[in-house]
Design a protein around this motif. Structure first.
Motif, PDB file in Angstrom:
ATOM      1  N   ALA A  24       0.862  -1.017  -0.032  1.00  0.00           N
ATOM      2  CA  ALA A  24      -0.098  -0.072   0.075  1.00  0.00           C
ATOM      3  C   ALA A  24       0.896   1.188  -0.092  1.00  0.00           C
ATOM      4  N   THR A  25       0.405   2.290  -0.645  1.00  0.00           N
ATOM      5  CA  THR A  25       1.238   3.239  -0.768  1.00  0.00           C
ATOM      6  C   THR A  25       1.230   4.312   0.686  1.00  0.00           C
ATOM      7  N   GLY A  26       2.450   4.952   1.167  1.00  0.00           N
ATOM      8  CA  GLY A  26       2.618   5.703   2.335  1.00  0.00           C
ATOM      9  C   GLY A  26       2.740   4.663   3.372  1.00  0.00           C
ATOM     10  N   THR A  27       2.786   5.370   4.631  1.00  0.00           N
ATOM     11  CA  THR A  27       2.873   4.465   5.902  1.00  0.00           C
ATOM     12  C   THR A  27       1.691   4.706   6.577  1.00  0.00           C
ATOM     13  N   PRO A  28       1.579   3.845   7.682  1.00  0.00           N
ATOM     14  CA  PRO A  28       0.405   3.875   8.547  1.00  0.00           C
ATOM     15  C   PRO A  28       0.193   5.307   9.157  1.00  0.00           C
ATOM     16  N   ASP A  29       1.323   5.969   9.521  1.00  0.00           N
ATOM     17  CA  ASP A  29       1.274   7.343  10.082  1.00  0.00           C
ATOM     18  C   ASP A  29       0.995   8.353   9.067  1.00  0.00           C
ATOM     19  N   ASP A  30       1.451   8.229   7.727  1.00  0.00           N
ATOM     20  CA  ASP A  30       1.706   9.455   6.708  1.00  0.00           C
ATOM     21  C   ASP A  30       1.413   8.781   5.511  1.00  0.00           C
ATOM     22  N   ALA A  31       0.187   8.798   5.103  1.00  0.00           N
ATOM     23  CA  ALA A  31      -0.159   8.380   3.690  1.00  0.00           C
ATOM     24  C   ALA A  31       0.255   9.081   2.505  1.00  0.00           C
ATOM     25  N   GLU A  32       0.975  10.215   2.928  1.00  0.00           N
ATOM     26  CA  GLU A  32       1.737  11.074   1.739  1.00  0.00           C
ATOM     27  C   GLU A  32       3.265  10.612   1.822  1.00  0.00           C
ATOM     28  N   ALA A  33       3.704   9.868   2.499  1.00  0.00           N
ATOM     29  CA  ALA A  33       5.195   9.562   2.801  1.00  0.00           C
ATOM     30  C   ALA A  33       5.431   8.667   1.228  1.00  0.00           C
TER      31      ALA A  33
END
Length: 69
Positions: A24-33
């Motif tokens: 999945a794109t991004g990280t659990p804390d930052d979808a824009e990472a």
């Protein structure tokens, strides 16, 4: 900046770890990472200059980090 990969490519890519989970794109804390995160083991793989670096040695997080805690 959010990861922008072709939807078909993202559908094909998988975690190179033993569980081979979808990414999945991004990280659990930052979808824009600029990372791809495994939906099974939670390893985070960097995306550099639009290219996913799917090497276990480059991954952050995952089962190994949980075992160290």
């Amino acid at each position: 900046m959010a990861v922008q990969l072709d939807a078909q490519l993202l559908e094909i890519l998988a975690c190179p770890g033993d569980d081979h989970g979808a990414l999945a794109t991004g990280t659990p804390d930052d979808a824009e990472a600029d990372y791809l995160t495994c939906t099974v083991c939670a390893r985070r793989y960097p995306v550099r200059d639009g290219i996913p670096v799917l090497l276990l040695e480059e991954a952050e997080g995952g089962p190994e980090d949980s075992a160290k805690a």
